[in-house]
Each structure stands twice: as structure tokens, then as C-alpha cells.
Scaffold this active site. Structure first.
Site, PDB file in Angstrom:
ATOM      1  N   HIS A   1       0.743  -1.386  -0.047  1.00 13.82           N
ATOM      2  CA  HIS A   1      -0.141   0.086  -0.068  1.00 13.82           C
ATOM      3  C   HIS A   1       0.910   1.064  -0.030  1.00 13.82           C
ATOM      4  O   HIS A   1       1.918   1.445   0.721  1.00 13.82           O
ATOM      5  CB  HIS A   1      -0.905  -0.003   1.362  1.00 13.82           C
ATOM      6  CG  HIS A   1      -1.999   1.101   1.314  1.00 13.82           C
ATOM      7  ND1 HIS A   1      -3.046   0.763   0.376  1.00 13.82           N
ATOM      8  CD2 HIS A   1      -2.109   2.312   1.738  1.00 13.82           C
ATOM      9  CE1 HIS A   1      -3.876   1.881   0.821  1.00 13.82           C
ATOM     10  NE2 HIS A   1      -3.342   2.868   1.373  1.00 13.82           N
TER      11      HIS A   1
ATOM     12  N   VAL B   1       1.654  -1.640   5.744  1.00 13.77           N
ATOM     13  CA  VAL B   1       2.857  -1.526   4.338  1.00 13.77           C
ATOM     14  C   VAL B   1       2.094  -2.773   3.402  1.00 13.77           C
ATOM     15  O   VAL B   1       3.046  -2.756   2.435  1.00 13.77           O
ATOM     16  CB  VAL B   1       4.345  -1.987   5.047  1.00 13.77           C
ATOM     17  CG1 VAL B   1       4.104  -3.389   5.736  1.00 13.77           C
ATOM     18  CG2 VAL B   1       5.323  -1.766   4.039  1.00 13.77           C
ATOM     19  N   GLU B   2       1.209  -3.262   3.798  1.00 13.83           N
ATOM     20  CA  GLU B   2       0.869  -4.526   2.705  1.00 13.83           C
ATOM     21  C   GLU B   2      -0.347  -4.162   2.246  1.00 13.83           C
ATOM     22  O   GLU B   2      -0.656  -3.256   1.294  1.00 13.83           O
ATOM     23  CB  GLU B   2       0.960  -5.782   3.292  1.00 13.83           C
ATOM     24  CG  GLU B   2       2.550  -6.302   3.714  1.00 13.83           C
ATOM     25  CD  GLU B   2       2.753  -7.511   4.212  1.00 13.83           C
ATOM     26  OE1 GLU B   2       2.269  -8.548   3.463  1.00 13.83           O
ATOM     27  OE2 GLU B   2       3.177  -7.645   5.477  1.00 13.83           O
ATOM     28  N   MET B   3      -1.448  -4.635   2.494  1.00 17.88           N
ATOM     29  CA  MET B   3      -2.959  -4.449   2.077  1.00 17.88           C
ATOM     30  C   MET B   3      -3.643  -3.415   2.612  1.00 17.88           C
ATOM     31  O   MET B   3      -4.543  -2.753   2.117  1.00 17.88           O
ATOM     32  CB  MET B   3      -3.561  -5.881   2.093  1.00 17.88           C
ATOM     33  CG  MET B   3      -3.160  -6.703   0.750  1.00 17.88           C
ATOM     34  SD  MET B   3      -4.012  -8.438   1.011  1.00 17.88           S
ATOM     35  CE  MET B   3      -5.344  -8.169   0.249  1.00 17.88           C
TER      36      MET B   3
END
Lengths: 346, 346
Positions: free
Chosen positions: B92, B134-136
Site C-alpha cells: 500500500h 505496509v501491505e494490504m
């Protein structure tokens, strides 16, 4: 100017008589065409199995982008109607694109590609997003270097383009993608079955919607095989849409032709599978088909639809959802030490 | 401390005698196990067809992320060995994660999930990346609201979890993903065929590599069904790796247990399909298997391999590439006006 004449002419042709019940199918057959069950031919690029299979791999391969994480399928997601979640696409560096991703499904039937029609066909289109800094941010050299670094890709290019030396070129990359995309047609929608003579393929509400779609003048622009995609018209023929829907900076086809009459002109949206593809319009700000239909009738036709009319047209548009092809997710060639590493920088 | 003893013990067991040609297969059968052809059972989560099919849809659905463009498959790409292009994952807001994406293929056989083993199983793992900023960057509420907004998803959850009311929960989302991931096994690698008794499934170089893999001590950690993934050891048993490979800030399993002995300890990398998955190590800075093997022998075993030894071990590792399952790309349910819109903000 010629375009405005042509709208008026078609409007008159379509609207000048109320279409009788019995004649509905015949009238529809005059204006629309069903999607063929066979894969369509493509100009200057015979669609072979080898080429289409290779194109499928390229379509799903994120390593063709500079970052290594964006593939064609990121924005033209085959699981969600051939588009992304919207409103407009996100690309390299988390940059937001200016326009909504157009669908790849049935794109082969459009007269030209992109919202402004700046590419005459899918092989020309395929070279755009991969190089756009706001999308995949790659170069032709990155693409061919990446492909040449993997022997399996080179072998597949040889099979797909047996007469070409070298087989791996940016042109052939684009041709393989076009061949795959030519297979992305969605036949057998209820409306196709209706056009093919099955009067029961549409329910009464959908037939009422089809009648309105022709009577009100929607079909003046949204016609032929893709129920659109065949010509260019201003967004806001009768009334300027809200600036949120038609941002002032994006003048559409004007950027391609620089003709003053092409300001805010866009390719007519193809309506095949439109129910799968919210949000709507090039700006991607309208999240329901019902609202989109209401806006179109106002700004393009100067008509205010009743609640029933709006619902009926939406019911008809729902009959445009066809059978999506089954796609086996491709296993991609393994990178080698010659494969260019990903680059996230902007 | 116990771990170091156990390394030493296994090293002695494995290395104390040179393995004779005839005994190679028998020795290998003691240390390794072939991947079964059947889908493995999962604790507290029977793998049904309905659940696995639903899990496949969830795995490929980017709308479960806040931005609407990141799915599980973005980082665990099934077309490229179940990993992304590396070095570490991008999520993201174009944020760079700290570690390389571990593969989902055969992950069901690991003793725990993530590089630091912080999740005991795949259903616990599945709840991590979807929520990681930091991901989805989503929330359990975003996930269940998105799923509940589409009747087709609700129906599929009912079929997959017929006894649960409501069927759509964050727990069941994770269980469906685990069920799908349990199907992502890759049997029938040359090495599996060898373990199943076909002496000709490995060529001479691969057999020499297998012998070295056991003689040199690699198999002390990289053993059992996944040729790793069963235990935790320091990265740098004998010698500290270069700081580029082992960044000081990431202390591995120490963050999970806070035991001083767990500083820079990681789950042993499972080596199934390792040839498909460059770049290597949790830091993703090593782009060839050959270099990775050289580094491992130095920092874990204190051994300098000859060129031939290194090549032979790489040849053996290439025999660990199995048959990847065929995956039909899922057509996802269509968003509705209740579906939460994408949010790109960080």
C-alpha cells in the site's frame, strides 16, 4: 460538426416512430449485432494458438513493468470485468492515472482503443501502458531484455513468430498481446441470444428497457456489436456534465486531433458487460449503473427518465453480461541472472 | 542453546560417514519425504472443495485491500513460484516491506508461517498481510463489509461454512484462504520421484549434489518434506553474513520470542521449487542460486565449496521443482453500491 449532424440523423431514425412490440426484435437486429462464438480475425496479425498463449503470459507478467509488480491484468483485471477497482488506475510509484481503465473484454470489436481512440488497434494500444510513466513505467528495451533473458520466452516467441528474426521484438510483444486479447470475447449474453432469435432470452422488463434504449436515443451512439465503441461524441451533447465527471483538464480526443470540435469528445463507451464494471465514465466517479443511466439521459439526450424507465434500461443493460472465457492462470518462465531487476524509483 | 546442540548432533549424524553410492537413496529417504499426491489435511479446518474454491477467489481479489489493487497474489504470485519479483515486497502506498515474500506453494507443510514463524498456521498467517499497513492496509471490517456487499460471496461462504451464522467472518475468510493454500502443493519433482524409488529420476550431477547436500551438512537444517521449513536457526551459525543480507534492524524471531538466543534467528527456508524463486534470503539481495549456495555454506557451515561442488548442489536444488497445480483464474463477484470504495491514502 459532422458528428452532430450524424447524431441528429440517427436520433430521428431511431426515435421517429414508437417501436411496436412485434417489431422490437427486428429493430434491435438492425442496430445491434451478437458477439460471434468464433474468435474474430485481427488486421495484419493472424490469431494463432501459439500467439494467444504467449500473449496470455505477457498479459499476466508483472516483470514487464519497471517495478516488477504491475501487469496488464493489474488494471485490466480479468476477474473483475477486465477493469480495476477504480476510480482511475494506480500505477508505478502509486501514481494515480487520469482515466478509468477501459475493459479488455470485447475490446477487439472497438473502432479504436483508449478513451480518446488514440490507438487504432490493440497492437498499438499494447505499447502504451507498458511505457507510460504513470502506469508500468518500462521501456521497449526493458521489455525485450526481460523476455530475452528467459529461454522459455524466447522459445515461445519462436513458435508464435516462426518467420521473424529475431522473434523477440517490441512489435511482436504487442502482437502477441493483441492475439490474446482477441480471444477475450464474451458471447452468449441474454441479449445475444435474443438477437439470435430467442424471444424469451430477455424478460419483459429487459424488453421494455431495450425499447426505451432505442426510443430515447441511447442507441444512436451505443450500437453495433459492442453497443458502443464505434464512434466519437462529446460527453455532454446537450448539457455539460458536472466537473467531477468531466474534469476540465482532460479534453479527451482534442489531445489526439487538436480539432476544436473534439474538445471533451470521447469514444462512445462500449456497454458489453457494463454491469460488471462500476465505477462509470472516464473519470470513474459514478458507482451505480442506475445513476450513470440517469446522467447519460440528461447530458447526452436532454431527457429526464422516470424511475421506471431508468430501472428498465438498467435491466436491459444487465442483459449485456456474457460468458467470460475460462483462463488458466499462466505459469511464467523463471527469471535468470540476465533478467533486469525491479526498479521502484520514480 | 538447545538448537546449537541439535545442529551439531545432526551434523555428526549426517557427516560422520561418507555416503556410499548404493546407500544414497536410503540415506535420502531417512532425511526427506516426498510430497504426497493427495491434498494434505489441515488442523481444525477440513479442506472442502467449496472452501478451497472460495479461498481461491479471496486469494485473487484485490478489493480486499484498502486500495483495491493488491491481492494475496500480488506478492505471492502463483505464476512466478508463489513469490513476487523482489527484492522485498511492495505494498500500500508503494511502501517497501522489510522482507521477501515467502512462497505459498507447499507452505502448508511448514512448521509455522512467516520468516520468523510468528503464525502457527496458514489461517493465522492469512490475517496478517491483509491488515498490515505496509501491505494490504485493510481491516477485518473492510474485509467482511466488502464480502457481505456481494450476494455471490455470501452464498459461497454459506456453502463453505454451512453451520456458521453468520457465514462471513474474518475467521472464515482466513480458513477459506488456508484451505485454498493447502491445495497449492507441487508433487512429482524429480527428487520426489527419486524418493519414491526411481533411481533414474536424478542425473549423476544431481545425485552428486544430493550427496554433498547431506555430507556437507545442508540437510541438518534443510530436511523433511519441504527440505526446510521445520525449525528455526540463526542466519550466520558460523560467520555473520554481510549486513546487506542480514540488515541489523531485522532481528528475526527475536521479535516474536524476545529470547536473546533468537536474535537473527529465522525459520529455515523451505527449498521446494527454490530454483523458481530468486532473489534469495529474507532480504532478497542474492539473485542466483549459485551465489546463495556459496553464501550458505560459508556462513552456516564454515565450508568453502569448490566450483564443482557448488554446481552439483545447484543441480540437486533444481531437482526440487515440482508440478505446479493448474489454476483457473477466478471470475469474482461484481461490486455493488454497498461495496466499500478503494482508498489510496496512507
Amino acid at each position: 460538426m459532422m458528428r452532430k449532424v450524424s447524431i441528429a440523423t440517427v436520433l430521428v431514425l431511431v426515435s421517429s416512430h414508437a417501436i411496436a412490440n412485434d417489431d422490437l426484435m427486428m429493430a434491435a437486429k438492425q442496430l445491434f449485432k451478437p458477439i460471434p462464438s468464433a474468435i474474430p480475425a485481427v488486421k495484419d496479425n493472424p490469431v494463432t494458438t501459439e500467439k494467444a498463449e504467449l500473449g496470455k503470459m505477457l498479459f499476466f507478467d508483472p516483470r514487464l513493468s519497471a517495478s516488477g509488480i504491475i501487469s496488464c491484468n493489474t488494471c485490466h483485471n480479468l476477474g473483475t470485468g477486465g477493469v480495476d477497482a477504480g476510480p482511475t488506475s494506480v500505477g508505478h510509484g502509486w501514481q494515480k492515472g487520469a482515466r478509468r481503465a477501459p475493459t479488455v473484454y470485447n475490446a477487439v470489436f472497438n473502432v479504436a482503443q483508449f478513451w480518446d481512440g488514440r490507438a487504432p488497434d490493440l497492437k498499438a494500444q499494447a505499447k502504451g501502458p507498458v511505457q507510460a510513466s504513470v502506469e508500468m513505467n518500462a521501456t521497449p528495451d526493458h521489455v525485450t531484455s526481460t523476455l530475452n533473458s528467459m529461454a522459455d520466452y524466447v522459445a515461445k516467441f519462436k513458435q508464435a513468430f516462426p518467420r521473424d528474426t529475431p522473434p523477440v521484438t517490441f512489435d511482436n510483444f504487442a502482437k502477441a498481446l493483441e492475439a490474446f486479447e482477441a480471444t477475450l470475447t464474451t458471447p452468449a449474453a441474454p441479449f445475444d441470444q435474443y438477437l439470435n432469435g430467442d424471444a424469451n432470452a430477455l424478460n419483459d422488463q429487459q424488453k421494455a428497457g431495450l425499447r426505451l434504449f432505442m426510443d430515447k436515443g441511447c442507441a444512436s451512439c451505443h450500437n453495433a456489436i459492442n453497443i458502443g465503441g464505434q464512434d466519437f461524441f462529446p460527453f455532454g451533447v446537450i448539457k455539460k456534465p458536472d466537473i467531477k465527471l468531466l474534469p476540465a483538464a482532460d479534453k479527451g480526443r482534442f489531445a489526439v486531433t487538436t480539432a476544436p470540435s473534439d474538445q471533451y469528445v470521447f469514444r462512445v463507451a462500449p456497454l458489453r458487460n457494463v454491469a460488471l464494471r462500476a465505477p462509470y465514465f472516464h473519470s470513474g466517479q459514478v458507482w451505480t449503473l442506475k445513476e450513470a443511466v440517469g446522467i447519460m439521459s440528461e447530458v447526452q439526450l436532454g431527457a429526464k427518465l422516470s424511475e421506471t424507465e431508468n430501472n428498465d434500461i438498467v435491466a436491459f443493460l444487465n442483459s449485456l453480461s456474457g460468458c467470460l472465457p475460462k483462463i488458466e492462470y499462466p505459469i511464467l518462465p523463471t527469471r535468470t541472472k540476465e533478467t533486469p531487476p525491479p526498479s521502484l524509483s520514480r
